[in-house]
Motif scaffolding. Structure first.
Motif, PDB file in Angstrom:
ATOM      1  N   LEU A  30      -6.927  -6.499  -8.978  1.00  0.00           N
ATOM      2  CA  LEU A  30      -7.545  -5.209  -9.222  1.00  0.00           C
ATOM      3  C   LEU A  30      -8.481  -4.793  -8.097  1.00  0.00           C
ATOM      4  O   LEU A  30      -9.623  -4.427  -8.306  1.00  0.00           O
ATOM      5  CB  LEU A  30      -8.269  -5.219 -10.574  1.00  0.00           C
ATOM      6  CG  LEU A  30      -7.369  -5.452 -11.788  1.00  0.00           C
ATOM      7  CD1 LEU A  30      -8.185  -5.467 -13.061  1.00  0.00           C
ATOM      8  CD2 LEU A  30      -6.283  -4.404 -11.880  1.00  0.00           C
ATOM      9  N   GLU A  31      -7.977  -4.864  -6.873  1.00  0.00           N
ATOM     10  CA  GLU A  31      -8.748  -4.408  -5.717  1.00  0.00           C
ATOM     11  C   GLU A  31      -8.826  -2.894  -5.742  1.00  0.00           C
ATOM     12  O   GLU A  31      -7.935  -2.232  -6.247  1.00  0.00           O
ATOM     13  CB  GLU A  31      -8.071  -4.856  -4.426  1.00  0.00           C
ATOM     14  CG  GLU A  31      -8.077  -6.354  -4.268  1.00  0.00           C
ATOM     15  CD  GLU A  31      -7.554  -6.746  -2.904  1.00  0.00           C
ATOM     16  OE1 GLU A  31      -8.036  -6.190  -1.911  1.00  0.00           O
ATOM     17  OE2 GLU A  31      -6.688  -7.613  -2.868  1.00  0.00           O
ATOM     18  N   GLN A  32      -9.889  -2.343  -5.171  1.00  0.00           N
ATOM     19  CA  GLN A  32     -10.023  -0.901  -5.079  1.00  0.00           C
ATOM     20  C   GLN A  32      -9.402  -0.405  -3.782  1.00  0.00           C
ATOM     21  O   GLN A  32      -9.818  -0.798  -2.706  1.00  0.00           O
ATOM     22  CB  GLN A  32     -11.494  -0.486  -5.127  1.00  0.00           C
ATOM     23  CG  GLN A  32     -12.057  -0.361  -6.518  1.00  0.00           C
ATOM     24  CD  GLN A  32     -11.359   0.714  -7.335  1.00  0.00           C
ATOM     25  OE1 GLN A  32     -10.372   0.450  -7.985  1.00  0.00           O
ATOM     26  NE2 GLN A  32     -11.848   1.913  -7.315  1.00  0.00           N
ATOM     27  N   TYR A  33      -8.406   0.416  -3.907  1.00  0.00           N
ATOM     28  CA  TYR A  33      -7.779   1.042  -2.754  1.00  0.00           C
ATOM     29  C   TYR A  33      -8.448   2.389  -2.525  1.00  0.00           C
ATOM     30  O   TYR A  33      -8.652   3.151  -3.465  1.00  0.00           O
ATOM     31  CB  TYR A  33      -6.278   1.257  -2.985  1.00  0.00           C
ATOM     32  CG  TYR A  33      -5.479  -0.007  -2.895  1.00  0.00           C
ATOM     33  CD1 TYR A  33      -4.802  -0.337  -1.728  1.00  0.00           C
ATOM     34  CD2 TYR A  33      -5.396  -0.876  -3.972  1.00  0.00           C
ATOM     35  CE1 TYR A  33      -4.056  -1.497  -1.641  1.00  0.00           C
ATOM     36  CE2 TYR A  33      -4.656  -2.051  -3.894  1.00  0.00           C
ATOM     37  CZ  TYR A  33      -3.996  -2.351  -2.725  1.00  0.00           C
ATOM     38  OH  TYR A  33      -3.268  -3.501  -2.638  1.00  0.00           O
ATOM     39  N   LYS A  34      -8.763   2.670  -1.276  1.00  0.00           N
ATOM     40  CA  LYS A  34      -9.320   3.955  -0.887  1.00  0.00           C
ATOM     41  C   LYS A  34      -8.301   4.645   0.010  1.00  0.00           C
ATOM     42  O   LYS A  34      -7.301   4.057   0.399  1.00  0.00           O
ATOM     43  CB  LYS A  34     -10.638   3.751  -0.148  1.00  0.00           C
ATOM     44  CG  LYS A  34     -11.679   3.065  -1.011  1.00  0.00           C
ATOM     45  CD  LYS A  34     -12.960   2.826  -0.263  1.00  0.00           C
ATOM     46  CE  LYS A  34     -13.912   2.123  -1.221  1.00  0.00           C
ATOM     47  NZ  LYS A  34     -15.160   1.785  -0.662  1.00  0.00           N
ATOM     48  N   ILE A  35      -8.583   5.873   0.375  1.00  0.00           N
ATOM     49  CA  ILE A  35      -7.786   6.553   1.384  1.00  0.00           C
ATOM     50  C   ILE A  35      -8.285   6.038   2.727  1.00  0.00           C
ATOM     51  O   ILE A  35      -9.493   6.033   2.983  1.00  0.00           O
ATOM     52  CB  ILE A  35      -7.950   8.090   1.286  1.00  0.00           C
ATOM     53  CG1 ILE A  35      -7.483   8.596  -0.078  1.00  0.00           C
ATOM     54  CG2 ILE A  35      -7.222   8.778   2.427  1.00  0.00           C
ATOM     55  CD1 ILE A  35      -6.015   8.360  -0.395  1.00  0.00           C
ATOM     56  N   CYS A  36      -7.375   5.570   3.586  1.00  0.00           N
ATOM     57  CA  CYS A  36      -7.765   5.035   4.884  1.00  0.00           C
ATOM     58  C   CYS A  36      -8.420   6.119   5.729  1.00  0.00           C
ATOM     59  O   CYS A  36      -8.007   7.271   5.700  1.00  0.00           O
ATOM     60  CB  CYS A  36      -6.550   4.493   5.640  1.00  0.00           C
ATOM     61  SG  CYS A  36      -5.786   3.052   4.896  1.00  0.00           S
ATOM     62  N   GLY A  37      -9.418   5.711   6.476  1.00  0.00           N
ATOM     63  CA  GLY A  37     -10.096   6.638   7.373  1.00  0.00           C
ATOM     64  C   GLY A  37     -11.065   5.879   8.248  1.00  0.00           C
ATOM     65  O   GLY A  37     -11.643   4.881   7.823  1.00  0.00           O
ATOM     66  N   GLY A  38     -11.213   6.308   9.457  1.00  0.00           N
ATOM     67  CA  GLY A  38     -12.120   5.637  10.375  1.00  0.00           C
ATOM     68  C   GLY A  38     -11.644   4.241  10.709  1.00  0.00           C
ATOM     69  O   GLY A  38     -10.452   3.961  10.742  1.00  0.00           O
ATOM     70  N   ASP A  39     -12.600   3.358  10.923  1.00  0.00           N
ATOM     71  CA  ASP A  39     -12.273   1.985  11.313  1.00  0.00           C
ATOM     72  C   ASP A  39     -12.103   1.043  10.121  1.00  0.00           C
ATOM     73  O   ASP A  39     -11.601  -0.056  10.279  1.00  0.00           O
ATOM     74  CB  ASP A  39     -13.353   1.435  12.249  1.00  0.00           C
ATOM     75  CG  ASP A  39     -13.371   2.173  13.578  1.00  0.00           C
ATOM     76  OD1 ASP A  39     -12.298   2.656  13.991  1.00  0.00           O
ATOM     77  OD2 ASP A  39     -14.446   2.263  14.182  1.00  0.00           O
ATOM     78  N   ALA A  40     -12.552   1.450   8.953  1.00  0.00           N
ATOM     79  CA  ALA A  40     -12.487   0.580   7.779  1.00  0.00           C
ATOM     80  C   ALA A  40     -11.091   0.636   7.164  1.00  0.00           C
ATOM     81  O   ALA A  40     -10.810   1.466   6.324  1.00  0.00           O
ATOM     82  CB  ALA A  40     -13.541   1.001   6.763  1.00  0.00           C
TER      83      ALA A  40
END
Length: 152
Positions: A30-40
Motif C-alpha cells: 500500500l505505497e502511496q503513488y504520486k504524479i511524477c514531477g521534478g527530481d523525486a
C-alpha cells in the motif's frame, strides 16, 4: 475496439493474473503513488502506461495509453492526463503486484516490462475497460484518429 480484441485481451489478462502465483513479483505494501514531477521519482506515475516503483522505471506491458509528453493532438493530451490520474488512483486503491511476464525484460528505452496488478486484477485491463488505454499490439495506437482529431 472490436469485441474480439477486448475478449482476447481479457483472456490474456486473466491468464497473466493466474500466473501470479508462480511468478516472482515486486509487491507494494500500500505505497502511496504520486504524479511524477521534478527530481523525486521513486514511487510515482509518469503517464498512463509508465510508473516508477521503488526507483525502478516500469512500462505496463499489456497496454498503450495516450501520450502526455508528446501528444499528437489536444484530445490525446487530455485523455493521457485522465489515464495518468486514473492509474495513480488504481495503484493507491489496494495491494499492488508488479510481475515479470513474457520473454522480454526491458524495452528499447530501458524500462522494465511488467504486468501491474491491483487487488488481483490487471491495471491495464481496467484502463482498457474504461476507455483510457488500448491493448498493446506491438505499436502505438493512433489516438487522434480514434478521437476524430487531426494531428498537430
Amino acid at each position: 475496439m472490436g469485441a474480439f480484441l477486448r475478449h482476447q485481451h481479457t483472456l490474456a489478462a486473466a491468464l497473466a493474473v493466474a500466473a501470479l502465483a508462480r511468478a516472482p513479483a515486486l509487491a507494494g505494501v500500500l505505497e502511496q503513488y504520486k504524479i511524477c514531477g521534478g527530481d523525486a521519482r521513486v514511487t510515482c506515475v509518469i503517464d498512463g502506461d509508465t510508473i516508477m516503483h521503488q526507483g525502478l522505471r516500469i512500462r505496463i506491458i499489456d497496454i498503450d495509453a495516450p501520450e502526455i509528453s508528446a501528444p499528437k493532438c489536444a484530445g490525446e493530451a487530455a485523455l493521457g492526463h485522465k489515464a495518468r490520474h486514473r492509474l495513480r488512483d488504481l495503484l493507491n486503491g489496494g495491494q499492488v503486484q508488479i510481475v515479470k511476464f513474457g520473454s522480454r525484460d526491458e524495452d528499447r528505452y530501458g524500462r522494465k516490462l511488467r504486468l501491474v496488478v491491483v487487488n488481483g486484477r490487471s491495471a491495464g485491463d481496467i484502463l482498457i475497460t474504461e476507455g483510457l488505454a488500448w491493448p498493446w499490439e506491438g505499436r502505438r495506437h493512433d489516438w487522434c484518429r480514434a478521437l476524430g482529431q487531426k494531428p498537430k
